[in-house]
Scaffold this active site. Structure first.
Site, mmCIF file in Angstrom:
data_model
loop_
_atom_site.group_PDB
_atom_site.id
_atom_site.type_symbol
_atom_site.label_atom_id
_atom_site.label_comp_id
_atom_site.label_asym_id
_atom_site.label_seq_id
_atom_site.Cartn_x
_atom_site.Cartn_y
_atom_site.Cartn_z
ATOM 1 N N ASP A 1 -4.681 5.319 -17.072
ATOM 2 C CA ASP A 1 -3.798 4.252 -16.616
ATOM 3 C C ASP A 1 -4.253 2.903 -17.183
ATOM 4 O O ASP A 1 -5.451 2.615 -17.233
ATOM 5 C CB ASP A 1 -3.846 4.232 -15.075
ATOM 6 C CG ASP A 1 -2.919 3.189 -14.486
ATOM 7 O OD1 ASP A 1 -1.704 3.390 -14.588
ATOM 8 O OD2 ASP A 1 -3.425 2.189 -13.938
ATOM 9 N N GLU B 1 -1.974 5.277 -21.433
ATOM 10 C CA GLU B 1 -0.852 4.428 -21.059
ATOM 11 C C GLU B 1 -1.141 3.045 -21.631
ATOM 12 O O GLU B 1 -1.909 2.268 -21.073
ATOM 13 C CB GLU B 1 -0.696 4.322 -19.538
ATOM 14 C CG GLU B 1 0.581 3.579 -19.169
ATOM 15 C CD GLU B 1 0.449 2.588 -18.000
ATOM 16 O OE1 GLU B 1 1.474 2.081 -17.550
ATOM 17 O OE2 GLU B 1 -0.674 2.298 -17.551
HETATM 18 C C1 NOJ Z 1 0.387 1.502 -14.315
HETATM 19 C C2 NOJ Z 1 1.156 2.351 -13.383
HETATM 20 O O1 NOJ Z 1 2.069 3.108 -14.079
HETATM 21 C C3 NOJ Z 1 1.819 1.447 -12.364
HETATM 22 O O2 NOJ Z 1 2.615 2.200 -11.492
HETATM 23 C C4 NOJ Z 1 0.786 0.663 -11.630
HETATM 24 O O3 NOJ Z 1 1.415 -0.220 -10.759
HETATM 25 C C5 NOJ Z 1 -0.078 -0.092 -12.615
HETATM 26 N N1 NOJ Z 1 -0.611 0.764 -13.615
HETATM 27 C C6 NOJ Z 1 -1.224 -0.739 -11.882
HETATM 28 O O4 NOJ Z 1 -2.029 0.232 -11.295
#
Ligand code: NOJ
Ligand code: CA
Length: 934
Positions: free
Chosen positions: A214, A256
């Protein structure tokens, strides 16, 4: 028949590049299925829905965070990395889930959220109390001022004012890229890296197949930068990857990184960082292409997409649990997309749109299918967001991004079948509006409806799954002049897939340059229909609004049965000068020269000339016989051809068309030479291509004409009582069925079929013989024999030249019809539960059809079995030798089937494998195949 889909999963080591072929289903445990009626989805609930997921046809699951968390960022604010949120189940439940998924051939990706924790995490609580500068304090990023790193953008602009928040306990500011309750971990602290690796090992030891990293561009901060994609961040990732390679080969890291392609590419490193990364910029451009009705946004971004290392793969998506982010578009593009897709301002959040796929496309099934087609055929592993496979809606009145995270709609029952809890107790309310509510949109109803989006998705996924070129092939755009049509090739080894999509709301035609594939036959991948073969000229396709096709450009397949390829014309012509009749000229030296210089090449291009594989030594025009009557000189003629020492005879009727006459294409396509009489020029051509020929042939049959030739007499003989049927008005319509099959056929007046035999051999043509006999003996179910044209040579030998039969209007042949039925049943089979009844109907239809055919054949055999004076048709009793031959034939074909079965080692799933094994079992030894005895 509806047993759970068990499937064999190769180990990650055996199939180390599995993620290249991944088709990912993203879901939220919380919103998927509630097993204990507390209103919150859980792991036991998810386990009970794995068959649904497997049946959808995906092979990988991605779970949103399910760890203990205050859930202020729906679980991305983790307070304990090594446990399961008690409301979702236990670690034991998770393990059971993992096993159950693997048993169904599904791999599992979970979240590794390491950029930040929740402020409730033990590490943070410890840090705020620890001494400034200590190792424990430095688990996070602290500062005395909130002015540091001021070149850094704010991501959650709707809620956050700064990336710094004051902590009264620590008496310092802490750094956070997202919500203020999500302090960022400090990757400059080696203990943090160790701790994170520990978390990673914890889950990989348990057996998860992949980790989504993430918010990975933000791991490390440096003054004077924008704090995204820093080299130090890549160093951390390489360290993580090294750990995977050393201890967990075959597991996968998915980055991501909401970045431009060139920046995202860095996350693959040299194949030594992340295995996968989301392609963020492609996503909004697919919506843009649709909004602008122009393919350019897609071709443009893909052109800007760099090559990635061989062991890497893109992850592509249309929607996910976040807002449809518009960070990777220009400001004006964002405005345009907002205006198109988020007219209701409540749908906008941060720099994006919080809507699901179906509402974005206003429930327009054509656009939903089109977008899914792009998703499934663009390079990368597609990610399908749960609920989008049934066209679920959203609720933009809910806070944050909750509107796209509402419970899965399973059935029209209470709470959409998601939970039996009191509706007020649900973690999130179900969508209940009249367009998207669970009563209208739910998995159960769609499973029963063969035309539903769900069934369509299953079909498309089945196709996607069975063609590696989608996951692994190269991408090549074609740039047809019509920009509303996006056309591209996906190529892998010898397989080429052509994808064509109309991004506009109007029907479109497109001309594709496919000349490099000349000769290949495009076979549409959904229905299996063959399209006309590709030629040298541009390939014309028409597409309905938002229509699309996927074709395999096959080398082997025959073209569609209805397609008649255009005859290949001669490259250039010699000119024959006419003084008097054509017959006179052709009987002179000019005819000898024509036979020597032109006819060999001409025959080489004719499909009916079956001796093309032999070397042609000589050709001559054996005779010319002018058809009586009519203005045009129409000549029956036979060519005598010598090939490899063998002599054969071929019918080539000849005539001329003048340049100044109106003609169709066929006479030109079949022309042999140019002719000139004075100033008038024209073409010498195959007379079969002229309607006058058809009329004269029938007229000659009707009048019982006879023509003397140097090779005997040509006799036109009508069948008794059929003369009237042969008398057709001189302007009656002629329809050419096939100029170039082994014989040439045309239909006059929708009533009479004239078939000209091309290869001329002594004896009666079996077709003439059989149809004459059946007609004469009153068999009503074959076309009536109306007449025959034959030549009786000077020794009294008979040669069939042509037959006329009654024309029976038809819708094609039984073979094609049977194949069609069979394919349709297979289709039904794929969407089985929807369709138990319809499938029986198919078989029912087919049984009726087979019974009719059986009856007709039976009556025909009754006629053929009658005693007769005609030797050729005298019935003979079948003896043991005949039976032995039949048995031998049946045995050989069974052998082939069993051999094919035995040779195949890989099967779609265990159930099919078991069925195959059963077929090979000894109990089938009663069958007479040699393979059985072996
Ligand atoms: C990316 C995630 O996809 C999102 O849902 C989240 O709010 C942010 N990271 C922060 O954790
Ligand atoms: Ca529950």
């Amino acid at each position: 028949m509806n047993a759970p889909t068990e499937s064999v999963l190769l180990s990650n080591e055996q199939d180390a590049l599995w993620y290249k072929d991944a088709i990912i289903y993203q879901l939220h445990v919380k919103s998927f299925f509630d097993s204990n009626d507390d209103g919150i989805g859980d792991f036991p609930g998810l386990i009970s829905k794995l068959d649904y997921i497997a049946k959808l046809g995906v092979n990988t699951l991605w779970l949103l965070p399910f760890y203990p968390s205050p859930r202020l960022d729906d679980g991305y604010d983790i307070s304990d990395y090594r446990a399961v949120h008690p409301e979702y189940g236990t670690l034991h439940d998770f393990k059971r889930f993992l096993d159950a998924a693997h048993r169904r051939g599904l791999r599992v990706i979970i979240e590794l959220v390491i950029n930040h924790t929740s402020d409730q995490h033990r590490w943070f609580q410890r840090a705020r109390h620890a001494k400034p500068g200590s190792v424990l304090r430095d688990y996070y990023v602290w500062s005395d001022t909130d002015k540091k790193y001021d070149g850094t953008r704010i991501i959650f602009i709707d809620t956050e004012r700064s990336n710094w928040t004051w902590d009264p306990e620590a008496k310092a500011y802490y750094w956070h890229r997202f919500y203020s309750h999500q302090p960022d971990l400090n990757f400059d602290n080696p203990r943090v890296i160790e701790a994170v690796l520990g978390v990673m090992r914890f889950w990989l030891d348990m057996g998860v197949d992949g980790l989504r990293l993430d918010a990975v561009p933000y791991l490390v901060e440096r003054e004077g930068t924008n704090n995204e994609n820093l080299p130090e961040t890549h160093t951390v990732l390489k360290r993580i990857r090294a750990e995977i390679d050393a201890s967990f080969p075959g597991r996968m890291l998915l980055a991501e990184a909401n970045q431009w392609p060139e920046d995202t590419k860095e996350y693959f490193g040299q194949g030594d960082e992340c295995h996968m990364a989301f392609h963020f910029p492609l996503m909004p451009r697919m919506y843009m292409a649709l909004a602008r009705e122009d393919r350019f946004p897609i071709t443009d971004i893909m052109r800007q997409t760099p090559q990635i290392p061989d062991n890497c793969q893109w992850a592509i998506f249309l929607r996910n649990h976040d807002e449809l982010t518009l960070e990777m578009v220009t400001d004006s593009e964002r405005d345009y997309l907002w205006q198109t897709y988020a007219t209701d301002r409540r749908a906008r959040i941060n720099l994006g749109i919080r809507r699901r796929l179906a509402p974005l496309l206003e429930r327009d099934r054509r656009r939903i299918e089109l977008m899914n087609c792009l998703l499934l055929s663009m390079p990368g592993a597609p990610v399908i967001y749960y609920g989008d496979e049934i066209g679920m809606g959203d609720n933009i009145r809910l806070g944050d991004r909750d509107g796209v995270r509402t419970p899965m709609q399973w059935s029209p029952d209470r709470n959409g079948g998601f939970s039996r809890a009191d509706p007020n107790a649900l973690a999130l309310p179900l969508v209940m509006d009249p367009l998207y509510g669970f009563e209208v949109v739910n998995a159960e109803s769609q499973a029963r409806d063969r035309h539903s989006l769900l069934q369509w998705m299953r079909r498309m996924l089945a196709i996607r799954r069975t063609h590696a070129a989608f996951g692994r092939g190269s991408l090549r755009f074609l740039y047809p002049k019509n920009r509303k049509v996006l056309a591209y090739l996906r190529e892998l080894d010898s397989e080429t897939i052509l994808c064509v999509a109309n991004v506009s709301h109007q029907p479109q035609a497109v001309e594709l340059d496919l000349s490099e594939f000349a000769g290949r036959v495009p076979v549409e991948m959904d229905g299996g229909s063959a399209f006309p073969p590709v030629g040298q000229l541009t390939y014309l396709l028409t597409l309905p609004p938002y229509g699309f096709y996927w074709f395999v450009l096959t080398q082997e397949s025959d073209g569609p049965s209805w397609h008649t390829p255009a005859p290949e014309p001669m490259p250039d012509y010699v000119t024959i000068v006419l003084r008097n009749q054509l017959a006179d000229v052709l009987a002179s030296v000019a005819g000898i020269e024509l036979a020597r210089d032109t006819i060999p090449a001409y025959l080489g291009k004719r499909r009916w000339f079956a001796a093309k594989d032999q070397s042609l030594q000589s050709a001559r025009i054996a005779y010319l016989a002018r058809l009586p009557g009519g203005d045009r000189e129409l000549l029956l003629s036979e060519l005598e051809v010598k090939t490899d020492g063998k002599t054969s005879r071929w019918m080539l009727p000849l005539s001329m068309v003048w340049e100044d006459e109106p003609t169709a294409a066929l006479p030109t396509q079949l022309a042999l030479a140019r002719v000139r009489r004075g100033r008038r020029v024209g073409l010498l051509t195959d007379a079969f291509s002229l309607s006058g020929f058809a009329h004269q042939m029938l007229a000659s049959l009707a009048s019982g004409a006879e023509i003397e030739t140097t090779e005997g007499r040509i006799v036109f003989e009508a069948a008794p009582d059929k003369v009237e049927l042969l008398q057709r008005p001189p302007d009656s319509q002629v329809l050419w069925l096939s100029a170039e099959q082994s014989n040439s056929s045309l239909v006059v007046d929708d009533a009479v079929m004239l078939k000209v035999f091309r290869r001329i051999a002594p004896g009666q043509h079996p077709e003439a013989e059989m149809s004459r006999y059946l007609t004469a003996n009153g068999f009503a179910n074959s076309p009536l024999m109306l007449g025959e044209v034959r030549r009786m040579d000077n020794e009294g030998e008979r040669f069939s030249l042509a037959v006329a039969q009654s024309f029976v209007r038809n819708q094609g042949d039984a073979w094609t019809w049977t194949l069609d039925q069979f394919n349709r049943s297979l289709d039904n089979h794929a969407t089985r539960e929807a369709n138990e009844e319809a499938r029986h109907d198919d078989i029912h239809d087919y049984k009726e059809f087979a019974a009719t055919m059986g009856r007709q054949l039976g009556t025909m055999h009754v006629v053929l079995a009658r005693a007769t004076d005609d030797d050729a048709f005298a019935p003979r009793l079948a003896g043991p030798e005949d039976v032995a031959t039949w048995v031998e034939r049946a045995r050989a074909s069974l052998d082939r089937a069993f051999d094919a079965l035995a040779q195949r080692t890989t099967w779609e799933n265990e159930q099919v494998a078991a069925e195959a094994q059963e077929m090979l079992a000894p109990c089938w030894a009663v069958l007479p195949g040699a393979a059985r005895q072996a």
